[in-house]
Design a protein around this motif. Sequence first.
Motif, PDB file in Angstrom:
ATOM      1  N   ARG A  64       0.831  -1.200   0.000  1.00 27.63           N
ATOM      2  CA  ARG A  64       0.000   0.000   0.000  1.00 27.63           C
ATOM      3  C   ARG A  64       0.866   1.251   0.000  1.00 27.63           C
ATOM      4  O   ARG A  64       0.594   2.223  -0.702  1.00 27.63           O
ATOM      5  N   PHE A  65       1.928   1.216   0.815  1.00 23.81           N
ATOM      6  CA  PHE A  65       2.833   2.364   0.879  1.00 23.81           C
ATOM      7  C   PHE A  65       3.464   2.622  -0.490  1.00 23.81           C
ATOM      8  O   PHE A  65       3.586   3.765  -0.912  1.00 23.81           O
ATOM      9  N   LYS A  66       3.885   1.545  -1.185  1.00 25.54           N
ATOM     10  CA  LYS A  66       4.481   1.711  -2.504  1.00 25.54           C
ATOM     11  C   LYS A  66       3.496   2.389  -3.458  1.00 25.54           C
ATOM     12  O   LYS A  66       3.863   3.302  -4.189  1.00 25.54           O
ATOM     13  N   GLU A  67       2.265   1.924  -3.437  1.00 20.30           N
ATOM     14  CA  GLU A  67       1.245   2.517  -4.308  1.00 20.30           C
ATOM     15  C   GLU A  67       1.008   3.988  -3.952  1.00 20.30           C
ATOM     16  O   GLU A  67       0.927   4.850  -4.824  1.00 20.30           O
ATOM     17  N   GLN A  68       0.885   4.258  -2.655  1.00 17.32           N
ATOM     18  CA  GLN A  68       0.671   5.634  -2.216  1.00 17.32           C
ATOM     19  C   GLN A  68       1.871   6.507  -2.584  1.00 17.32           C
ATOM     20  O   GLN A  68       1.716   7.663  -2.980  1.00 17.32           O
ATOM     21  N   TYR A  69       3.053   5.947  -2.451  1.00 16.00           N
ATOM     22  CA  TYR A  69       4.253   6.703  -2.784  1.00 16.00           C
ATOM     23  C   TYR A  69       4.307   7.005  -4.280  1.00 16.00           C
ATOM     24  O   TYR A  69       4.690   8.099  -4.680  1.00 16.00           O
ATOM     25  N   LYS A  70       3.909   6.013  -5.111  1.00 17.33           N
ATOM     26  CA  LYS A  70       3.877   6.257  -6.549  1.00 17.33           C
ATOM     27  C   LYS A  70       2.897   7.369  -6.878  1.00 17.33           C
ATOM     28  O   LYS A  70       3.187   8.252  -7.685  1.00 17.33           O
ATOM     29  N   THR A  71       1.721   7.327  -6.240  1.00 17.57           N
ATOM     30  CA  THR A  71       0.734   8.378  -6.453  1.00 17.57           C
ATOM     31  C   THR A  71       1.290   9.725  -6.028  1.00 17.57           C
ATOM     32  O   THR A  71       1.156  10.729  -6.736  1.00 17.57           O
ATOM     33  N   PHE A  72       1.931   9.742  -4.893  1.00 15.91           N
ATOM     34  CA  PHE A  72       2.544  10.974  -4.398  1.00 15.91           C
ATOM     35  C   PHE A  72       3.615  11.465  -5.369  1.00 15.91           C
ATOM     36  O   PHE A  72       3.695  12.652  -5.676  1.00 15.91           O
ATOM     37  N   ALA A  73       4.426  10.537  -5.872  1.00  6.93           N
ATOM     38  CA  ALA A  73       5.496  10.920  -6.796  1.00  6.93           C
ATOM     39  C   ALA A  73       4.915  11.510  -8.079  1.00  6.93           C
ATOM     40  O   ALA A  73       5.428  12.502  -8.598  1.00  6.93           O
ATOM     41  N   ASP A  77       5.472  15.173  -9.239  1.00  4.71           N
ATOM     42  CA  ASP A  77       6.032  15.407 -10.559  1.00  4.71           C
ATOM     43  C   ASP A  77       5.199  16.432 -11.323  1.00  4.71           C
ATOM     44  O   ASP A  77       5.742  17.288 -12.026  1.00  4.71           O
ATOM     45  N   ALA A  78       3.872  16.328 -11.170  1.00  2.71           N
ATOM     46  CA  ALA A  78       2.987  17.244 -11.884  1.00  2.71           C
ATOM     47  C   ALA A  78       3.093  18.671 -11.345  1.00  2.71           C
ATOM     48  O   ALA A  78       2.902  19.635 -12.081  1.00  2.71           O
ATOM     49  N   THR A  79       3.403  18.807 -10.060  1.00  2.00           N
ATOM     50  CA  THR A  79       3.449  20.145  -9.457  1.00  2.00           C
ATOM     51  C   THR A  79       4.859  20.593  -9.134  1.00  2.00           C
ATOM     52  O   THR A  79       5.039  21.589  -8.459  1.00  2.00           O
TER      53      THR A  79
END
Length: 185
Positions: A64-73, A77-79
């Motif tokens: 879950r952390f990996k997925e959340q981290y990817k989303t965060f990344a 990246d977008a901002t």
Amino acid sequence: KNLAELEKKAEKNLLMLCEEKQRQQEKLCELKREILLREREQKLDAALDKQMEVLSPLVPVCERFKEQYKTFAHSLDATRHALPIKNIHIEGDMLTYLDELRKELTITQELLPQVMPSFSGDSTKTFNLLKELKEVSQEMDKELRRSFTQVQNLSFQVSKEVSLHNQRVCEEKHGLDEVKRWYFD
């Protein structure tokens, strides 16, 4: 004569017994070593089992952390143009990252004209967007290089402060005269 012969036989038997004793002691040492190794392996296996038992519930949490981290990344990246570059973590070597980024931007620049339809009004917009993209990539390149230099300078300052702190602690603990002798004698 008989006594001398008996002494020789007894001496031979004694030598054979000593050799046999030596072999048996070597076998005993080897067996002890094997037993100790097996005991150590059993202890390690038990410790590994305990670790697996304790850590196995954490696997879904890590996923879950990996997925959340990817989303965060991705959101970061977008901002990232709005965020200071020095607060972004980049894995590996900074120069390698910049080279890879430059390659990706070059590929993007080459692919955009092929993908976009060639309308005259859209071509000027595309050209302007590509120009902006190029400027942003160059600015990012400059910012990353500047950040890398700042990190190096900060690392130097931290190393210097740690050295001075350790020197001060040594001087307080052992006395200034004692420390002088360490460095200058």
